[in-house]
Design an enzyme around this catalytic site. Structure first.
Site, PDB file in Angstrom:
ATOM      1  N   LEU A   1       0.725  -1.258  -0.254  1.00 56.67           N
ATOM      2  CA  LEU A   1       0.346   0.016   0.202  1.00 56.67           C
ATOM      3  C   LEU A   1       0.975   1.237  -0.198  1.00 56.67           C
ATOM      4  O   LEU A   1       2.027   1.152   0.948  1.00 56.67           O
ATOM      5  CB  LEU A   1      -0.786   0.050   1.591  1.00 56.67           C
ATOM      6  CG  LEU A   1      -1.632   1.190   1.399  1.00 56.67           C
ATOM      7  CD1 LEU A   1      -2.984   0.336   0.359  1.00 56.67           C
ATOM      8  CD2 LEU A   1      -2.875   1.002   2.577  1.00 56.67           C
ATOM      9  N   PRO A   2       0.368   2.183  -0.755  1.00 58.18           N
ATOM     10  CA  PRO A   2       1.466   3.455  -0.757  1.00 58.18           C
ATOM     11  C   PRO A   2       1.269   4.314  -0.108  1.00 58.18           C
ATOM     12  O   PRO A   2       0.950   5.478  -0.391  1.00 58.18           O
ATOM     13  CB  PRO A   2       1.355   3.855  -2.374  1.00 58.18           C
ATOM     14  CG  PRO A   2      -0.243   3.438  -2.369  1.00 58.18           C
ATOM     15  CD  PRO A   2      -0.784   2.227  -1.866  1.00 58.18           C
ATOM     16  N   CYS A   3       1.277   4.109   1.866  1.00 52.61           N
ATOM     17  CA  CYS A   3       1.834   4.618   2.797  1.00 52.61           C
ATOM     18  C   CYS A   3       2.560   5.641   2.765  1.00 52.61           C
ATOM     19  O   CYS A   3       1.436   6.634   3.402  1.00 52.61           O
ATOM     20  CB  CYS A   3       1.507   4.101   3.730  1.00 52.61           C
ATOM     21  SG  CYS A   3       0.171   2.472   4.194  1.00 52.61           S
ATOM     22  N   HIS A   4       3.766   6.012   2.189  1.00 56.61           N
ATOM     23  CA  HIS A   4       4.660   6.873   1.650  1.00 56.61           C
ATOM     24  C   HIS A   4       4.140   7.882   1.066  1.00 56.61           C
ATOM     25  O   HIS A   4       4.434   9.300   1.820  1.00 56.61           O
ATOM     26  CB  HIS A   4       5.651   6.217   1.297  1.00 56.61           C
ATOM     27  CG  HIS A   4       5.297   6.352  -0.256  1.00 56.61           C
ATOM     28  ND1 HIS A   4       5.214   4.995  -0.963  1.00 56.61           N
ATOM     29  CD2 HIS A   4       5.923   6.501  -1.465  1.00 56.61           C
ATOM     30  CE1 HIS A   4       4.869   4.861  -2.555  1.00 56.61           C
ATOM     31  NE2 HIS A   4       5.369   6.104  -2.788  1.00 56.61           N
TER      32      HIS A   4
END
Length: 101
Positions: free
Chosen positions: A53-56
């Site tokens: 998941l692109p939490c960044h």
């Protein structure tokens, strides 16, 4: 107030839509899922997010990256996210405005 069933899943659904090179805030995610005021809870959900998941691509309302996640800024820079001189993401240039849920 009890959290709605599937709060984390709703957060993950929004985060999965953030395109490369764009960021959003914890507060914006909370508002998008109908839970304004739950920005901190969004952060807790992201801390337990599944791999991939692109939490960044999520920062705080000032554009600051997570304090103990040294890899976050290089990941964002690699996608072309712009930073200001103070080290915060330039939300005007790199903020996610095309919200389609």
């Amino acid at each position: 107030m009890a959290l709605p069933e599937g709060f984390d899943a709703e957060v993950y659904s929004v985060v999965a839509q953030i395109p490369a090179g764009r960021v959003t805030t914890y507060g914006q995610i909370a508002r998008l899922i109908g839970m304004p005021g739950y920005a901190r809870r969004v952060g807790h959900a992201l801390a337990a997010a599944p791999a991939g998941l692109p939490c960044h691509r999520v920062v705080n309302s000032a554009g600051r990256t997570a304090p103990h996640w040294t890899e976050q800024r290089p990941m964002l820079e690699a996608e072309g996210v712009r930073f200001r001189k103070n080290g915060c993401v330039d939300l005007t240039r790199s903020g996610w405005k095309e919200v389609t849920l």
